[in-house]
Design a protein around this motif. Sequence first.
Motif, PDB file in Angstrom:
ATOM      1  N   ASN A 184      -6.333  -9.613  -2.306  1.00  0.00           N
ATOM      2  CA  ASN A 184      -6.179 -10.133  -0.948  1.00  0.00           C
ATOM      3  C   ASN A 184      -4.745  -9.985  -0.440  1.00  0.00           C
ATOM      4  OD1 ASN A 184      -8.874 -10.838  -0.663  1.00  0.00           O
ATOM      5  ND2 ASN A 184      -8.558 -12.907  -1.426  1.00  0.00           N
ATOM      6  N   ALA A 185      -3.785 -10.049  -1.338  1.00  0.00           N
ATOM      7  CA  ALA A 185      -2.380  -9.965  -0.944  1.00  0.00           C
ATOM      8  C   ALA A 185      -1.925  -8.532  -0.661  1.00  0.00           C
ATOM      9  CB  ALA A 185      -1.497 -10.585  -2.026  1.00  0.00           C
ATOM     10  N   VAL A 186      -2.368  -7.577  -1.505  1.00  0.00           N
ATOM     11  CA  VAL A 186      -1.813  -6.220  -1.384  1.00  0.00           C
ATOM     12  C   VAL A 186      -2.847  -5.126  -1.165  1.00  0.00           C
ATOM     13  CG1 VAL A 186       0.238  -6.786  -2.734  1.00  0.00           C
ATOM     14  CG2 VAL A 186      -1.782  -5.861  -3.887  1.00  0.00           C
ATOM     15  N   GLY A 187      -4.123  -5.467  -1.144  1.00  0.00           N
ATOM     16  CA  GLY A 187      -5.154  -4.449  -0.949  1.00  0.00           C
ATOM     17  C   GLY A 187      -5.807  -4.064  -2.259  1.00  0.00           C
ATOM     18  N   ASP A 188      -6.677  -3.061  -2.216  1.00  0.00           N
ATOM     19  CA  ASP A 188      -7.507  -2.741  -3.378  1.00  0.00           C
ATOM     20  C   ASP A 188      -6.991  -1.616  -4.261  1.00  0.00           C
ATOM     21  OD1 ASP A 188      -7.983  -0.579  -1.749  1.00  0.00           O
ATOM     22  OD2 ASP A 188     -10.168  -0.769  -1.782  1.00  0.00           O
ATOM     23  N   ARG A 189      -5.813  -1.080  -3.967  1.00  0.00           N
ATOM     24  CA  ARG A 189      -5.252  -0.022  -4.813  1.00  0.00           C
ATOM     25  C   ARG A 189      -4.762  -0.616  -6.124  1.00  0.00           C
ATOM     26  NH1 ARG A 189      -0.921   3.104  -3.031  1.00  0.00           N
ATOM     27  NH2 ARG A 189      -1.489   4.338  -4.820  1.00  0.00           N
ATOM     28  N   ALA A 190      -5.233  -0.071  -7.242  1.00  0.00           N
ATOM     29  CA  ALA A 190      -4.916  -0.612  -8.564  1.00  0.00           C
ATOM     30  C   ALA A 190      -3.415  -0.643  -8.827  1.00  0.00           C
ATOM     31  CB  ALA A 190      -5.629   0.197  -9.641  1.00  0.00           C
ATOM     32  N   ASP A 191      -2.688   0.382  -8.421  1.00  0.00           N
ATOM     33  CA  ASP A 191      -1.241   0.408  -8.650  1.00  0.00           C
ATOM     34  C   ASP A 191      -0.541  -0.723  -7.914  1.00  0.00           C
ATOM     35  OD1 ASP A 191      -1.453   2.612 -10.308  1.00  0.00           O
ATOM     36  OD2 ASP A 191      -0.955   4.050  -8.732  1.00  0.00           O
ATOM     37  N   ASP A 192      -0.971  -0.994  -6.680  1.00  0.00           N
ATOM     38  CA  ASP A 192      -0.368  -2.081  -5.894  1.00  0.00           C
ATOM     39  C   ASP A 192      -0.688  -3.437  -6.512  1.00  0.00           C
ATOM     40  OD1 ASP A 192       0.583  -0.150  -4.160  1.00  0.00           O
ATOM     41  OD2 ASP A 192      -0.999  -0.472  -2.674  1.00  0.00           O
TER      42      ASP A 192
END
Length: 58
Positions: free
Chosen positions: A43-51
């Motif tokens: 929820n904070a940074v999105g669904d990209r695994a690296d993020d």
Amino acid sequence: MADDKTQLGGQDRQRISLSEEYEVRDWMESFGVSKEKLVEAVNAVGDRADDVREYLNR
């Protein structure tokens, strides 16, 4: 138009789907976090695994 079947793997493996329980379980194990912490990170940074990984390592 149909998906390009020559493009295998890749991008989907770097996205976290919270709608599939098996994926949530796998990502929880991979990151070593609870479901609540995983959901918070997505929820904070999105669904990209690296993020998400970067967020969890802060």
